[in-house]
Design a protein around this motif. Structure first.
Motif, mmCIF file in Angstrom:
data_model
loop_
_atom_site.group_PDB
_atom_site.id
_atom_site.type_symbol
_atom_site.label_atom_id
_atom_site.label_comp_id
_atom_site.label_asym_id
_atom_site.label_seq_id
_atom_site.Cartn_x
_atom_site.Cartn_y
_atom_site.Cartn_z
ATOM 1 N N TYR A 1 39.662 41.744 36.923
ATOM 2 C CA TYR A 1 40.547 40.620 36.565
ATOM 3 C C TYR A 1 40.481 39.605 35.632
ATOM 4 O O TYR A 1 39.224 38.851 35.846
ATOM 5 C CB TYR A 1 41.488 40.250 37.820
ATOM 6 C CG TYR A 1 42.268 39.159 37.642
ATOM 7 C CD1 TYR A 1 43.703 39.088 37.210
ATOM 8 C CD2 TYR A 1 41.958 37.654 37.697
ATOM 9 C CE1 TYR A 1 44.426 38.261 36.859
ATOM 10 C CE2 TYR A 1 42.869 36.657 37.255
ATOM 11 C CZ TYR A 1 44.129 37.185 37.017
ATOM 12 O OH TYR A 1 45.004 35.962 36.652
ATOM 13 N N GLY A 2 40.987 39.429 34.716
ATOM 14 C CA GLY A 2 40.881 38.316 33.666
ATOM 15 C C GLY A 2 41.945 38.015 32.813
ATOM 16 O O GLY A 2 43.090 38.547 33.065
ATOM 17 N N MET A 3 41.565 37.345 31.689
ATOM 18 C CA MET A 3 42.679 37.067 30.763
ATOM 19 C C MET A 3 42.038 36.575 29.541
ATOM 20 O O MET A 3 40.710 36.242 29.539
ATOM 21 C CB MET A 3 43.581 35.984 31.362
ATOM 22 C CG MET A 3 42.920 34.548 31.802
ATOM 23 S SD MET A 3 43.803 33.599 32.928
ATOM 24 C CE MET A 3 45.441 33.734 32.141
ATOM 25 N N SER A 4 42.728 36.585 28.433
ATOM 26 C CA SER A 4 42.085 36.044 27.054
ATOM 27 C C SER A 4 41.614 34.694 27.098
ATOM 28 O O SER A 4 40.577 34.531 26.793
ATOM 29 C CB SER A 4 43.331 36.049 26.060
ATOM 30 O OG SER A 4 43.976 37.382 25.902
ATOM 31 N N GLU A 5 42.176 33.647 28.092
ATOM 32 C CA GLU A 5 41.518 32.356 28.163
ATOM 33 C C GLU A 5 40.103 32.341 28.841
ATOM 34 O O GLU A 5 39.352 31.485 28.555
ATOM 35 C CB GLU A 5 42.422 31.449 28.741
ATOM 36 C CG GLU A 5 43.706 31.219 28.084
ATOM 37 C CD GLU A 5 44.945 32.215 28.229
ATOM 38 O OE1 GLU A 5 46.047 31.864 28.137
ATOM 39 O OE2 GLU A 5 44.374 33.330 28.662
ATOM 40 N N CYS A 6 39.839 33.499 29.609
ATOM 41 C CA CYS A 6 38.372 33.394 30.350
ATOM 42 C C CYS A 6 37.860 34.817 30.456
ATOM 43 O O CYS A 6 37.173 34.981 31.566
ATOM 44 C CB CYS A 6 38.853 32.784 31.653
ATOM 45 S SG CYS A 6 37.182 32.214 32.436
ATOM 46 N N SER A 7 38.190 35.825 29.665
ATOM 47 C CA SER A 7 37.584 37.103 29.936
ATOM 48 C C SER A 7 37.856 37.602 31.476
ATOM 49 O O SER A 7 39.013 37.278 31.934
ATOM 50 C CB SER A 7 36.318 37.287 29.568
ATOM 51 O OG SER A 7 35.917 38.648 29.344
ATOM 52 N N THR A 8 36.904 38.303 31.934
ATOM 53 C CA THR A 8 37.148 38.654 33.261
ATOM 54 C C THR A 8 36.239 38.035 34.263
ATOM 55 O O THR A 8 35.164 37.568 34.043
ATOM 56 C CB THR A 8 36.916 40.326 33.478
ATOM 57 O OG1 THR A 8 35.428 40.512 33.043
ATOM 58 C CG2 THR A 8 37.652 41.000 32.690
ATOM 59 N N PHE A 9 36.522 37.395 35.418
ATOM 60 C CA PHE A 9 35.695 36.719 36.222
ATOM 61 C C PHE A 9 36.002 37.152 37.909
ATOM 62 O O PHE A 9 35.406 36.525 38.532
ATOM 63 C CB PHE A 9 36.278 35.254 36.224
ATOM 64 C CG PHE A 9 37.692 35.096 36.105
ATOM 65 C CD1 PHE A 9 38.449 34.663 37.398
ATOM 66 C CD2 PHE A 9 38.533 35.054 35.146
ATOM 67 C CE1 PHE A 9 39.877 34.442 37.538
ATOM 68 C CE2 PHE A 9 39.945 34.789 34.854
ATOM 69 C CZ PHE A 9 40.490 34.349 36.320
ATOM 70 N N ILE A 10 36.859 37.938 38.072
ATOM 71 C CA ILE A 10 37.002 38.548 39.686
ATOM 72 C C ILE A 10 36.927 40.190 39.341
ATOM 73 O O ILE A 10 37.438 40.735 38.458
ATOM 74 C CB ILE A 10 38.424 38.089 40.023
ATOM 75 C CG1 ILE A 10 38.798 36.699 40.456
ATOM 76 C CG2 ILE A 10 38.557 39.061 41.520
ATOM 77 C CD1 ILE A 10 39.848 36.350 40.694
ATOM 78 N N SER A 11 36.160 40.770 40.134
ATOM 79 C CA SER A 11 35.853 41.932 39.963
ATOM 80 C C SER A 11 35.027 42.752 41.204
ATOM 81 O O SER A 11 34.571 42.099 41.716
ATOM 82 C CB SER A 11 34.795 42.395 38.678
ATOM 83 O OG SER A 11 33.813 41.622 38.732
ATOM 84 N N ALA A 12 35.233 43.921 40.859
ATOM 85 C CA ALA A 12 34.277 44.859 41.901
ATOM 86 C C ALA A 12 33.110 45.432 41.077
ATOM 87 O O ALA A 12 33.223 45.175 40.076
ATOM 88 C CB ALA A 12 35.193 45.950 42.602
ATOM 89 N N SER A 13 32.066 45.777 41.873
ATOM 90 C CA SER A 13 30.998 46.289 41.064
ATOM 91 C C SER A 13 30.086 47.221 42.044
ATOM 92 O O SER A 13 30.465 47.368 43.297
ATOM 93 C CB SER A 13 30.045 45.104 40.686
ATOM 94 O OG SER A 13 29.198 44.774 41.797
ATOM 95 N N PRO A 14 29.202 47.799 41.434
ATOM 96 C CA PRO A 14 28.338 49.003 42.174
ATOM 97 C C PRO A 14 27.561 48.179 43.438
ATOM 98 O O PRO A 14 27.452 48.677 44.596
ATOM 99 C CB PRO A 14 27.169 49.438 41.386
ATOM 100 C CG PRO A 14 27.767 49.308 39.762
ATOM 101 C CD PRO A 14 28.783 47.949 39.983
ATOM 102 N N SER A 15 27.441 46.860 43.369
ATOM 103 C CA SER A 15 26.629 46.132 44.396
ATOM 104 C C SER A 15 27.774 45.390 45.315
ATOM 105 O O SER A 15 27.542 44.946 46.223
ATOM 106 C CB SER A 15 25.808 44.862 43.618
ATOM 107 O OG SER A 15 26.394 43.963 43.063
ATOM 108 N N SER A 16 28.949 45.530 44.983
ATOM 109 C CA SER A 16 30.109 44.807 45.704
ATOM 110 C C SER A 16 31.172 45.376 45.409
ATOM 111 O O SER A 16 32.421 44.976 44.924
ATOM 112 C CB SER A 16 30.134 43.209 45.466
ATOM 113 O OG SER A 16 31.180 42.798 46.241
ATOM 114 N N PRO A 17 31.253 46.853 46.073
ATOM 115 C CA PRO A 17 32.748 47.594 45.826
ATOM 116 C C PRO A 17 33.982 47.031 46.448
ATOM 117 O O PRO A 17 33.866 46.017 47.468
ATOM 118 C CB PRO A 17 32.351 48.756 46.533
ATOM 119 C CG PRO A 17 31.019 48.805 46.934
ATOM 120 C CD PRO A 17 30.626 47.542 46.800
ATOM 121 N N ALA A 18 35.117 47.149 45.898
ATOM 122 C CA ALA A 18 36.168 46.362 46.334
ATOM 123 C C ALA A 18 36.672 46.893 47.505
ATOM 124 O O ALA A 18 36.571 48.085 48.011
ATOM 125 C CB ALA A 18 37.510 46.635 45.176
#
Length: 506
Positions: free
Chosen positions: A307-324
């Protein structure tokens, strides 16, 4: 406890700094390694890191020879070709400020940008719409390509806080806003490498989008290049149906696309076998659990949403080390300071509020172009207010709770309904108009325009009018006449009621 995520800030960008120099930091050591493959169904155009760096710095030299100087703004009207990222990085490398724009924009839309920014030059493919600018030079693709063979210019090093590039985003006011980013924005994206991508130098990252989409530009090109990985981009003639074959043929290890692309791939291909793929990335609109589960079932690989936006790119996310966790966006990336706030500040855990980013986040914009008051209006104390709602749990997982405004998602592009309404209002015979996005089938959304008029208007003429005044992704796909547009108790248009009107008539 309050809904605040803060595990310490990331290290600041070094000084002096240049965004393009950071992106190409591995180019000399990996000169013969493929940096980019532009893939067709039969072959691929390959650019090594050595080729890429030479083309970028040659382009930078050529732009300076045109009389441009560091700090000058250059508007980009280029198509879905490799010319786009080379010109973009070439401009940044010598301290110019590029403004990448969608090739779908119409000449009147671009004219508004020209009037606002007063660019020193326009980088132009003649096939891409742009207004006549007698006082502003337009540099053709042929001229840009010839620059690549020039002796390389040195990187223009300086303060990482200085203006690096500008991107446009639709604002809640209905008028697209020019978002100004510093050179340090690329440094901040390192938090995404572990917090979303799980990105390694050995990866081959394929992005399904066009070169001139900011999602592709960042996730598909700048980020893999900054770690020395290989970027894979489908040629502009490739059909979406053929993406699984390209993924397999070119041994992609990471795939990035908007949720709608995954939806179509699953629909078109009952069996997708991708032995080299480690996982997929998705952003641009909310990922449904249905798509996430079907992709995992069909391919055996996970999808990680951001999740992000043009003003701050993405800053909330899931990842291989921290699945959602199911139905969540994931967690804030390490190095970020994120909160859920109301008018009094951060709210207790488990309480819905507005998703907010700390003012000091290195990935946050410098501000809107020449709009200090509009910029400061987005802040509450030291929190930048995204306008989207969410809930943070005890483990910092954030559940998306919808948009505080009425911004629409059209194929991954954020579109203001007010901008679309303002354009349609000029159509002869149209009384009032309300625009919203509607779900025509599970996980498939389109833009719809509801209007009042004395009689049904010619839909073909409406569509033609929209084509002349709005980029394709902003154009309504459905038009419906109503006796009156629904309003709330305060007399304001109710977009939620518009959606219910459509659903009731299905």
């Amino acid at each position: 406890m309050l809904s605040i995520f803060d595990k310490g800030a990331c290290a600041p960008a070094p000084t002096p700094f240049n965004m393009a120099a950071h992106v190409l930091a591995h180019a000399d050591a990996l000169a013969d390694k493929p940096a980019l493959a532009v893939m067709s169904m039969t072959d691929a155009q390959v650019w090594t890191y050595g080729d890429l760096k030479a083309a970028v710095l040659g382009t930078g030299a050529g732009l300076l020879q045109q009389g441009l100087t560091p700090g000058d703004i250059v508007l980009m009207r280029l198509g879905n070709t490799v010319d786009f990222p080379i010109a973009y990085l070439g401009a940044i490398s010598v301290g110019l400020v590029p403004v990448p724009t969608s090739s779908q924009l119409t000449a009147p839309e671009v004219a508004k940008m020209v009037a606002e920014l007063s660019p020193a030059a326009i980088l132009r493919d003649p096939a891409i719409a742009a207004p006549d600018t007698p006082d502003i030079p337009q540099l053709s693709v042929d001229k840009l390509e010839a620059m690549r063979d020039l002796p390389p210019a040195p990187f223009h090093m300086g303060d990482p806080e200085r203006l690096g590039y500008i991107i446009y985003t639709s604002g809640t006011s209905g008028q697209p806003r020019a978002v100004c980013h510093a050179h340090r924005a690329i440094w901040a994206r390192q938090m995404m490498h572990e917090g979303w991508y799980g990105l390694r130098q050995s990866d081959r990252l394929m992005h399904a989008g066009a070169f001139n989409w900011t999602f592709t530009l960042g996730t598909g090109l700048m980020d893999p290049w900054s770690v020395g990985a290989t970027a894979l981009i489908p040629n502009k003639g490739v059909d979406l149906h053929d993406l699984p074959k390209l993924l397999k043929t070119h041994k992609a290890t990471i795939f990035a696309a908007a949720p709608g692309i995954y939806r179509k791939m699953l629909s078109d291909h009952p069996d997708i076998h991708l032995p080299d793929l480690r996982h997929g990335l998705t952003a641009g609109e909310k990922l449904s659990e249905t798509i996430r589960e079907e992709w995992l079932s069909d391919t055996g690989t996970a999808l990680y949403e951001a999740y992000g936006m043009s003003e701050c790119s993405t800053f909330i996310s899931a990842s291989p080390s921290s699945p959602a966790h199911p139905n969540t966006l994931g967690t804030p990336q390490n190095g970020r300071r994120i909160a859920i706030v109301d008018e009094n500040g951060p709210v207790p855990l488990g309480t819905e509020g507005t998703i907010a980013v700390d003012r000091r986040d290195p990935g946050l914009m410098l501000g809107y172009f020449n709009a200090h008051q509009e910029t400061e209006a987005r802040f509450q104390d030291n929190w930048f207010l995204t306008g989207d709602r969410g809930v943070m749990d005890d483990d910092a997982y954030i559940t998306y709770a919808g948009r505080a405004d009425d911004m629409m998602n059209a194929g991954g592009f954020r579109v203001s309904p007010l901008e679309v309404e303002a354009a349609l209002h000029r159509f002869p015979g149209l009384g009032t108009v309300g625009v919203t996005d509607i779900e025509i089938k599970e996980d498939t959304w389109i833009i719809a325009a509801f209007y009042t008029a004395t009689t049904d208007l010619d839909e073909a003429a409406l569509k033609s009018f929209a084509e002349s005044n709005l980029a394709r992704y902003k154009q309504p796909r459905l038009y419906k006449r109503l006796e009156a547009l629904p309003t709330n108790p305060n007399g304001k248009l109710s977009r939620r009621a518009l959606r219910k009107t459509f659903e009731a008539d299905r």
